[in-house]
Design a protein around this motif. Structure first.
Motif, short mmCIF file in Angstrom:
data_model
loop_
_atom_site.label_atom_id
_atom_site.label_comp_id
_atom_site.label_asym_id
_atom_site.label_seq_id
_atom_site.Cartn_x
_atom_site.Cartn_y
_atom_site.Cartn_z
N ARG A 8 0.83 -1.12 0.07
CA ARG A 8 0.01 0.16 0.08
C ARG A 8 0.77 1.35 0.08
O ARG A 8 1.81 1.18 0.68
N LYS A 10 -0.34 4.78 0.12
CA LYS A 10 -0.87 5.61 0.99
C LYS A 10 -1.46 4.91 2.36
O LYS A 10 -1.47 3.94 2.30
N GLY A 13 -5.46 3.22 1.37
CA GLY A 13 -5.30 3.19 -0.15
C GLY A 13 -5.52 1.47 -0.48
O GLY A 13 -5.50 0.77 0.11
N ASP A 150 -13.22 11.62 -3.35
CA ASP A 150 -11.56 11.58 -3.23
C ASP A 150 -11.02 12.80 -2.50
O ASP A 150 -10.14 12.43 -1.94
N GLU A 172 -11.02 1.28 1.74
CA GLU A 172 -10.03 1.20 0.63
C GLU A 172 -10.77 1.71 -0.78
O GLU A 172 -10.09 2.45 -1.52
#
Length: 396
Positions: A8, A10, A13, A150, A172
Motif C-alpha cells: 500500500r 498511502k 489506499g 476523493d 479502501e
C-alpha cells in the motif's frame, strides 16, 4: 497459485500485488517496488501468501529491495518538497484566475514527476498553468482532476458521528450508495442528515443494508392484509429492528394492536389493487374465544336471536295488527305489479255546489233582482280595489 505480497502506497489506499522474488517480508515493513511511474516507496499490507491466478493481473511488477535508512530520509525530504510545491501552485492558480481548488501534491520517489490533484465543477483549461509550474520545478508536471469523495478521503476530517471519516480511516474503495438504502432503514430523507462531509450520501448507509434487506423480507409491508391472533386487519406501520407491526382490525374502531411479525400471516402484500383473492375464513380472536367459553350454552341462542333481530322503523299506519310480535305490511314490494285494478276514489267536485232535490209540483221562487251571485277566481275573494261586501236582500 502464485506467491505475492500486498503493498500500500498511502495510509488508506488500495493494496497492489507484487512479485516478492523470493524475499520474505513482514507486515508494515517499508519496501521499494517497481511501478508504472518508476520506483515507489510503500509499506507491506500483506506478507508472502499464495493467491489464485484469476485474481492477479499479469504481468506482476517485482520487488526491488527492502527500504533502507537512506530511502526513509529521501521520503521525508519529498514530504517537505510537497508542502512547498503546494504553496507555489496556489499562487499560480490565483494568478491565472482559474476556477479550481488544489487538494494535494505528490512527489514520486525519484522526484522525476510531480502530481497535482485538484477539484472543480467543470472542465478547466490549465495549459498555461502547467507551463509556469514546469518552469519553476524543472521536472515533469501532471494535473489530475478528482471528485468530491476523493477530496474528502485525501484531506480527512470528522463526520457527523464525531469519528474520523470512514474513507480516510479504513475504506479502501468507494461503494455505491443509493437513496433507497435510507428509505429501507426508515431514516429521514433530509439531505443534511444523510449526507457526509463531501456532500454525497454517507458511506455507512451501506454497512447495514444487507441486514435491513433480510428483515424486509420477513416483515409485511404497510397496508398489507394479515391474519393475527386478535383477528384480521391491515398493517399501519412496522418496526424492523423490534420485529413488530401495528395492525388496525377490520370492522373495529378500537386502537391499533401491536403484534409480532412472526405471528402474522400475510394474505395480501401491500395495498389493495383490486385483484381477486381466495381468502380463508377469518379466525376467531382469542379474546372472543375466552368470552364464549365462559358464557353458558343456554343463553347463546337467545343472544344471537336478539342480535339478529332487525329494528322495524315503518310507520304505524302501514302495520296490521295480528299476533303479538308480528307485523304485516300492506305495501307492495318494490318492482312488482299487481293485476288487480286500483280502486278509484271519488274526488269532490268543487265547481258547483250540489243542489238539494225538490219535490214535484214545487214552484221555484225567483230571486230578487238585487241579489246576484258573486264569483271569485281560484275560490278566493278579491279585496283589491276596495270592493264592498255583498249586501243582504231587502225584505219585501
Amino acid at each position: 497459485m502464485t506467491e505475492v505480497i500486498g503493498v500500500r502506497f498511502k495510509k488508506v489506499g488500495k493494496v497492489y500485488y507484487f512479485d516478492p522474488c523470493g524475499t520474505k517480508v513482514k507486515d508494515d515493513q517499508p519496501v521499494i517496488v517497481e511501478t508504472a511511474r518508476g520506483q515507489e516507496y510503500g509499506e507491506v499490507a500483506m506478507a508472502n501468501s499464495m493467491v489464485e491466478d484469476n485474481k492477479i493481473v499479469q504481468p506482476l511488477k517485482k520487488l526491488v529491495r527492502l527500504a533502507t535508512e537512506a530511502d526513509k530520509k529521501t521520503m521525508e525530504q519529498n514530504l517537505q518538497f510537497e508542502k512547498d510545491a503546494f504553496k507555489v501552485c496556489e499562487e499560480k492558480i490565483q494568478k491565472h484566475k482559474l476556477d479550481m481548488k488544489l487538494v494535494s501534491v505528490e512527489y514520486t520517489f525519484d522526484r522525476s514527476k510531480i502530481l497535482f490533484y485538484f477539484s472543480a465543477d467543470g472542465r478547466v483549461d490549465f495549459r498555461e498553468l502547467v507551463k509556469d509550474l514546469a518552469g519553476v520545478f524543472r521536472t515533469r508536471i501532471e494535473l489530475r482532476q478528482i471528485g468530491v469523495r476523493d477530496e474528502a478521503k485525501m484531506i480527512g476530517g470528522l463526520g457527523i458521528c464525531g469519528r474520523p471519516l470512514c474513507c480516510s480511516a479504513f475504506l479502501e474503495n468507494f461503494q455505491p450508495v443509493s437513496i433507497n438504502m435510507a428509505k429501507d432503514q426508515g431514516l429521514s430523507l433530509n439531505p443534511t442528515k444523510i449526507s457526509g462531509t463531501c456532500g454525497r450520501l454517507m458511506c455507512c448507509l451501506k454497512y447495514e443494508n444487507d441486514t435491513y434487506q433480510e428483515l424486509l423480507r420477513e416483515t409485511p409491508p404497510n397496508e398489507s392484509l394479515v391474519d393475527t391472533p386478535y383477528g384480521r386487519g391491515t398493517v399501519m406501520d412496522t418496526s424492523l429492528l423490534r420485529g413488530t407491526c401495528r395492525v388496525r382490525m377490520l370492522n373495529s374502531t378500537d386502537a391499533p394492536v401491536t403484534v409480532p411479525c412472526d405471528q402474522c400471516t400475510v394474505l395480501r402484500r401491500g395495498r389493495d389493487k383490486g385483484e381477486h383473492l381466495d381468502l380463508p375464513e377469518s379466525p376467531v380472536p382469542q379474546a372472543q374465544q375466552s368470552l364464549a367459553a365462559e358464557e353458558p350454552k343456554a343463553q347463546q341462542p337467545a343472544d344471537r336471536e336478539h342480535k339478529g333481530q332487525r329494528r322495524d322503523r315503518r310507520r304505524p299506519e302501514n302495520k296490521v295488527q295480528g299476533k303479538p310480535g308480528e307485523h304485516k305490511d300492506n305495501r307492495q314490494p318494490k318492482g312488482e305489479r299487481s293485476d288487480k285494478p286500483r280502486p278509484q276514489q271519488d274526488k269532490p267536485k268543487k265547481d258547483k255546489p250540489q243542489q238539494e232535490a225538490k219535490p214535484e209540483g214545487a214552484q221555484q221562487t225567483a230571486k230578487p233582482e238585487g241579489e246576484r251571485k258573486r264569483r271569485h277566481r281560484g275560490g278566493r275573494r278579491n279585496h283589491r280595489g276596495g270592493g264592498s261586501k255583498p249586501q243582504a236582500p231587502k225584505a219585501e
